[in-house]
Design a protein around this motif. Structure first.
Motif, short mmCIF file in Angstrom:
data_model
loop_
_atom_site.label_atom_id
_atom_site.label_comp_id
_atom_site.label_asym_id
_atom_site.label_seq_id
_atom_site.Cartn_x
_atom_site.Cartn_y
_atom_site.Cartn_z
N THR A 55 0.79 -1.10 0.05
CA THR A 55 0.06 -0.11 -0.11
C THR A 55 0.92 1.31 -0.14
O THR A 55 2.06 1.12 0.46
N PRO A 56 0.51 2.35 -0.26
CA PRO A 56 1.26 3.58 -0.40
C PRO A 56 1.65 3.91 0.95
O PRO A 56 2.66 4.50 1.05
N ASP A 76 6.39 14.08 -4.06
CA ASP A 76 5.73 15.02 -2.91
C ASP A 76 4.56 14.64 -2.47
O ASP A 76 4.00 14.54 -1.41
N HIS A 77 3.59 13.76 -3.48
CA HIS A 77 2.37 13.10 -2.93
C HIS A 77 2.46 12.36 -1.76
O HIS A 77 1.94 12.50 -0.82
N GLY A 83 4.07 11.13 4.73
CA GLY A 83 5.46 11.45 5.52
C GLY A 83 6.53 10.61 5.07
O GLY A 83 7.44 10.51 5.48
N THR A 84 6.40 10.20 3.63
CA THR A 84 7.34 9.27 3.01
C THR A 84 8.61 10.05 2.55
O THR A 84 8.42 11.24 2.05
N PRO A 85 9.81 9.72 3.30
CA PRO A 85 11.18 10.52 2.96
C PRO A 85 11.26 10.19 1.48
O PRO A 85 11.05 9.38 0.89
N VAL A 86 12.01 11.30 0.82
CA VAL A 86 12.11 11.43 -0.79
C VAL A 86 13.64 11.88 -0.61
O VAL A 86 14.17 12.90 -0.18
#
Length: 245
Positions: A55-56, A76-77, A83-86
């Motif tokens: 899942t996302p 960014d979505h 709160g996913t780090p990029v």
């Protein structure tokens, strides 16, 4: 698995959009995503995550090869929604933040409209969001320059040429390399398929040192930003791409 996602090695999944690819690395239900496609690919990008049983919310991180809009469309979505780090190369962070923009200009593209396939490609990517100047303001530098403690254990490999901070990702256990746009195997503006370097107007530096860096890797599964998966020793793939330049 589906027409959208192909398992190319154990827990390594290759997802193809109409004009750009992304990769998902799975460990149980947790996933690392490498690139995210155009903004207009949002639905299919999210479906690719559920297609592999996740899942996302279980995306541990988004890794960016480079900050062109066709690779960061949903980064960014995930950051804002979950709160996913990029992460990306420290140099490319500034590009992702749009401190500067290294991208083919409308004039560059117009000069090359005579290339077969370019007009149809441009029509598709216009609908997908190619004109967006939105970056990925949440992007940050890698926490380490070594193998990352993430699903798939990807190791960033600086391959600066297509953009100033372009980075590939080596997957040692799978003997695979995610090459982004430094080495592709197909594109609508290219005459054929197989290992290749994108036309010069898409690149913002000298690709030769980046290709030399790729040659050093122990890999025989090539996962490009554009084109199909190729199973070929990376040294041979680089030789073929170089011969076509």
């Amino acid at each position: 698995m589906t027409d959208l996602v192909e398992e190319v090695a154990a827990d390594v999944f290759f997802a193809r959009g109409d004009d750009v690819n992304w990769v998902l690395l799975r460990d149980g239900k947790d996933v690392t995503v490498v690139d995210t496609g155009y903004p207009g690919y949002r639905d299919r990008f999210l479906r690719s995550i559920t297609a592999i049983g996740s899942t996302p919310q279980r995306v541990a991180a988004v890794l960016i090869t480079h900050a062109h809009i066709d690779h960061i469309g949903s980064a960014d979505h995930l950051a804002h929604a979950y709160g996913t780090p990029v992460y990306t190369d420290a140099v490319e962070v500034r590009h992702a933040h749009r401190d500067y923009l290294e991208q083919a200009s409308p004039v560059d593209v117009a000069r090359n409209l005579v290339r077969p396939g370019t007009v149809r490609w441009l029509s598709r990517v216009m609908r997908a969001g190619v004109l967006s100047r939105k970056g990925a303001p949440t992007a940050q530098p890698f926490p380490t320059e070594d193998e990352l403690d993430l699903p798939g254990r990807p190791r960033p490999v600086p391959t600066r040429g297509h953009t100033s901070g372009h980075v590939a990702y080596h997957l040692a256990a799978a003997r695979a390399v995610i090459t982004g746009d430094e080495l592709v195997t197909g594109h609508a503006v290219l005459a054929g398929t197989g290992p290749a370097v994108l036309p010069a107007y898409f690149n913002h530096g000298d690709s030769a040192p980046a290709l030399a860096r790729l040659e050093e890797l122990d890999a025989d599964v090539i996962l490009p930003g554009h084109g199909a998966v190729v199973r070929l020793p990376i040294r041979e793939a680089v030789a073929r791409a170089t011969a076509q330049r």
